[in-house]
Write a protein that holds these residues in place. Structure first.
Motif, PDB file in Angstrom:
ATOM      1  N   SER A 298       0.816  -1.220   0.000  1.00 19.29           N
ATOM      2  CA  SER A 298       0.000   0.000   0.000  1.00 19.29           C
ATOM      3  C   SER A 298       0.844   1.262   0.000  1.00 19.29           C
ATOM      4  O   SER A 298       0.362   2.338  -0.380  1.00 19.29           O
ATOM      5  N   GLY A 299       2.088   1.172   0.490  1.00 22.25           N
ATOM      6  CA  GLY A 299       2.913   2.354   0.621  1.00 22.25           C
ATOM      7  C   GLY A 299       2.556   3.202   1.831  1.00 22.25           C
ATOM      8  O   GLY A 299       3.072   4.314   1.984  1.00 22.25           O
ATOM      9  N   ALA A 300       1.702   2.708   2.713  1.00 24.65           N
ATOM     10  CA  ALA A 300       1.293   3.467   3.897  1.00 24.65           C
ATOM     11  C   ALA A 300       2.494   3.712   4.802  1.00 24.65           C
ATOM     12  O   ALA A 300       3.373   2.856   4.955  1.00 24.65           O
ATOM     13  N   THR A 301       2.515   4.881   5.442  1.00 24.77           N
ATOM     14  CA  THR A 301       3.595   5.232   6.377  1.00 24.77           C
ATOM     15  C   THR A 301       3.085   5.419   7.804  1.00 24.77           C
ATOM     16  O   THR A 301       3.858   5.774   8.683  1.00 24.77           O
ATOM     17  N   SER A 302       1.797   5.174   8.046  1.00 24.94           N
ATOM     18  CA  SER A 302       1.231   5.275   9.389  1.00 24.94           C
ATOM     19  C   SER A 302       0.085   4.286   9.499  1.00 24.94           C
ATOM     20  O   SER A 302      -0.483   3.842   8.496  1.00 24.94           O
ATOM     21  N   LEU A 303      -0.283   3.946  10.742  1.00 23.23           N
ATOM     22  CA  LEU A 303      -1.374   3.010  10.960  1.00 23.23           C
ATOM     23  C   LEU A 303      -2.692   3.506  10.375  1.00 23.23           C
ATOM     24  O   LEU A 303      -3.390   2.729   9.696  1.00 23.23           O
ATOM     25  N   PRO A 304      -3.105   4.768  10.566  1.00 19.60           N
ATOM     26  CA  PRO A 304      -4.368   5.206   9.957  1.00 19.60           C
ATOM     27  C   PRO A 304      -4.385   5.065   8.443  1.00 19.60           C
ATOM     28  O   PRO A 304      -5.409   4.695   7.861  1.00 19.60           O
ATOM     29  N   GLU A 305      -3.253   5.348   7.780  1.00 15.62           N
ATOM     30  CA  GLU A 305      -3.221   5.200   6.328  1.00 15.62           C
ATOM     31  C   GLU A 305      -3.330   3.729   5.927  1.00 15.62           C
ATOM     32  O   GLU A 305      -3.964   3.403   4.912  1.00 15.62           O
ATOM     33  N   ALA A 306      -2.756   2.819   6.713  1.00 11.50           N
ATOM     34  CA  ALA A 306      -2.902   1.397   6.423  1.00 11.50           C
ATOM     35  C   ALA A 306      -4.349   0.951   6.558  1.00 11.50           C
ATOM     36  O   ALA A 306      -4.810   0.044   5.839  1.00 11.50           O
ATOM     37  N   LEU A 307      -5.094   1.578   7.462  1.00 11.12           N
ATOM     38  CA  LEU A 307      -6.492   1.199   7.670  1.00 11.12           C
ATOM     39  C   LEU A 307      -7.382   1.573   6.493  1.00 11.12           C
ATOM     40  O   LEU A 307      -8.516   1.092   6.386  1.00 11.12           O
ATOM     41  N   ARG A 308      -6.901   2.423   5.586  1.00 14.10           N
ATOM     42  CA  ARG A 308      -7.675   2.711   4.372  1.00 14.10           C
ATOM     43  C   ARG A 308      -7.878   1.447   3.530  1.00 14.10           C
ATOM     44  O   ARG A 308      -8.774   1.405   2.680  1.00 14.10           O
ATOM     45  N   LEU A 309      -7.070   0.429   3.749  1.00 13.96           N
ATOM     46  CA  LEU A 309      -7.206  -0.809   2.989  1.00 13.96           C
ATOM     47  C   LEU A 309      -8.477  -1.568   3.336  1.00 13.96           C
ATOM     48  O   LEU A 309      -8.910  -2.426   2.570  1.00 13.96           O
TER      49      LEU A 309
END
Length: 644
Positions: A89-100
């Motif tokens: 995903s390229g996420a750099t934080s937990l909230p951004e990973a939760l967009r998945l």
């Protein structure tokens, strides 16, 4: 009086009646509620990146029944974010990973803060109905019944999986698991041996993670880690600017897993320090968790867990200090051939201290609060293909006393890869210190009679592996709420106080699918809809303009493509569409993220990520109690990973 998205806020609604909510926003932008803990750890899958869709349905999850079960057999709307999903995903934080997770609403408020929920009620003011756990530790504050996402930093490369359950989980997880549960499970120390490092930076963010794992004799493994981040402001402002929302922080942690006689144990802890420019917000914290699991027989196991958590949040206007001690025990056993029983109990104690530097605050700076519960759940095998789950939790807390949280689920395994399920549950959101004690004399008075907010939920779902290349999950829900928060005049009409004057219902659909047209190409799609009807109960008013109802889009949709162009080159694209957010009228938007990854050699990876590529910036949520609204900008990010 029905919810009216076009009604203008009255003048009186701008002053004292919103003092409580304004102060809440001023002392840290919240984003979603939580309390309670995970069960014993289950065996992990080591190479999620090579699993087929059929194999993914066999991943063991624990969030639905507090016992290991196949994802394909879990009777709930559960979505699993794997370690490989996070990496790509390229996420750099937990909230951004939760967009998945297609069954979550993730709205970024500014560079540091988020509003995150499931099934509605999403905003900085109403985000108090989602439970969040990190390795069994509840990241929850009784001051505001919420989660402060800007204070949560997890090394994403150390996450094994994230289990996201939309729908109530009160029977197993307790009060505040109202609209959903997020269960973050990190990797065992045995799976993180050797040295690893990741560094990255771009036009907005910079991050670094270091990790080392090794052996402690023949029966234990350890890892130590450190991370640092610097998230640039949403707008081009310099540090020290009073409207800058940039954030930075450092964190160190350790974990030890091993055998202890007839059982196994885990000991882990973290220490961190974060700073957010907005309001000169400074956070420090430490936590320590221990868990011991012992199999008593081939069909019975016992787990005991305890943790201590200390958080100090300091602002220009107040200091908020919280100490939490929690201990819980759980027994999992099979009785005969038809019953799988899970039961246990928990005790939690908080020492909350809040020192206001302005007029608004609590009559007593310190408060000692407790929570105690006991639960039992029985999964009954009725016919082999038909299973009935019955459960009940009784929970007592310092404010609202005893709450009962029942749950009934019926699951039919219609085929080897097809599950139909339905459920009815009750859950509550218990009062916080803000709900009961916050005052600003003579305008705002404390509310000693504020009661728990209540939910009765009706759900049904379908999950199937339609073909080896196609999986599908569909769930529907109808939620009935009562005693939601309102801001009302006192009988004397001279002051305001918080009351339980709002009720209503929501309903909607959640669906997601995965399709692999080629072994090197996978598509993932998701959609969710939400319809909300809230009314003020007779004899009540709400001068906050129904802020407790949240800011929610009527629909969300996402499409993600993950493609291996060659054994060394990965190309991933994600597109999301979010509808008009009501009642704040945040415009609907479409955005796209893109990632290009190059595996230079085994253990070494270089990637380039672009986020929010379709527009210079866009709004996702508005905090009505602060100004100005902050658009989220386009960004690019280059990272190098070694050893993960």
């Amino acid at each position: 009086m029905k919810l009216d998205h076009d009604r203008h806020r009255t003048a009186v609604g701008l002053i004292a009646p919103l003092a409580a909510l304004s102060f809440w926003a001023a002392v840290g932008q919240p984003a979603r509620a939580a309390p309670l803990a995970t069960p014993f750890q289950v065996a992990t899958i080591s190479d999620l990146n090579v699993l087929s869709l059929e194999e993914l349905s066999n991943i063991e999850v624990t969030s639905v029944s507090k016992a290991p079960e196949r994802l394909g057999e879990a009777p709930a709307a559960i979505y699993v974010i794997t370690r490989e999903d996070i990496r790509r995903s390229g996420a750099t934080s937990l909230p951004e990973a939760l967009r998945l997770a297609p069954n979550l609403e993730v709205a970024r408020q500014n560079a540091a803060s988020y509003a995150i929920t499931a099934r509605g009620f999403n905003s900085p003011q109403s985000g108090n109905k989602l439970l969040v756990l990190i390795d069994g530790r509840s990241v929850y504050t009784p001051m505001a019944s919420t989660v402060f996402w800007e204070t949560l930093d997890v090394a994403l490369a150390d996450i094994e999986r994230i289990e996201v359950v939309s729908g109530p989980g009160g029977t197993l997880w307790g009060a505040n698991a109202v609209n959903g549960v997020i269960n973050v499970i990190t990797r065992s120390a045995a799976d993180t041996q050797g040295a690893a490092a990741e560094v990255g930076g771009g036009d907005r963010d910079r991050n670094a993670t270091l990790r080392f794992g090794g052996k402690l004799g023949d029966k234990a493994d350890f890892r130590i880690s450190a991370l640092a981040f610097n998230r640039g402001p949403s707008l081009d402002r310099k540090r020290g600017d009073q409207t800058s929302d940039g954030a930075r922080g450092v964190q160190g942690g350790f974990r030890v897993d091993g055998d202890a006689g007839a059982g196994s144990f885990t000991l882990q802890g973290d220490a961190y320090r974060n700073t957010v420019d907005l309001l000169d917000y400074r956070l420090t914290g430490q936590n320590l968790l221990g868990r011991w699991t012992r199999p008593l027989s081939a069909r019975t196991s016992f787990t005991v867990q305890a943790y201590y958590d200390h958080v100090a949040r300091r602002y220009q206007v107040a200091d908020d200090l919280l100490r939490t001690f929690d201990v819980q025990a759980q027994m999992n056993t099979e009785l005969g051939k038809r019953h799988r029983l899970v039961w246990g109990g928990e005790f939690r104690a908080w020492r909350s201290a809040f020192y206001s530097k302005v007029g608004i605050g609590f009559p007593k700076a310190q408060a000692d609060l407790t929570l105690a519960n006991g639960f039992v759940q029985d999964e009954i095998d009725l016919t082999g293909d038909l299973k009935l789950t019955l459960g009940l939790k009784l929970e007592n807390n310092s404010y609202s006393g005893l709450d009962y949280l029942p749950n009934a689920r019926l699951a039919w395994q219609a085929g080897p890869d097809t599950l139909l399920w339905t459920a009815v549950s009750r859950s509550v959101r218990t009062p916080s210190r803000i709900d009961r004690e916050l005052s600003f004399p003579p305008f705002l008075l404390a509310s000693p009679d504020f009661a728990s907010e209540k939910l009765t939920a009706y759900e049904a779902g379908y999950r199937a592996q339609l073909l080896p290349q196609v999986s599908l999950s569909v769930s529907t829900f109808y939620n009935v709420y009562d005693d939601l928060r309102t801001t009302e005049l006192t009988p004397s009409k001279t002051a305001f106080m918080l009351q339980n004057g709002l009720r209503g219902h929501t309903y909607g659909l959640e669906a997601w699918a995965k399709y692999s047209p080629l072994p090197s190409w996978r598509l993932s799609a998701g959609v969710d809809t939400l319809t909300k009807r809230l009314v003020v109960k007779p004899g009540h008013t709400d001068l906050s303009n129904l802020q407790a109802g949240g800011q929610d889009p009527s629909y969300q949709a996402s499409l993600r493509s993950e493609m291996n162009l060659s054994p060394a080159i990965e190309f991933d694209v994600a597109v999301r569409r979010v509808g008009l957010v009501s009642p704040s009228n945040v415009p609907a938007y479409t955005e796209a993220d893109m990632r290009l990854g190059w595996r230079v050699k085994d253990g070494l990876e270089l990637s380039l990520d672009g986020r929010n590529l379709l527009h210079d910036s866009h709004l996702e949520v508005i905090n009505k109690d602060t100004a100005p609204a902050t658009p989220i900008p386009r960004s690019v990010y280059l990272s190098l990973r070694w050893g993960f």
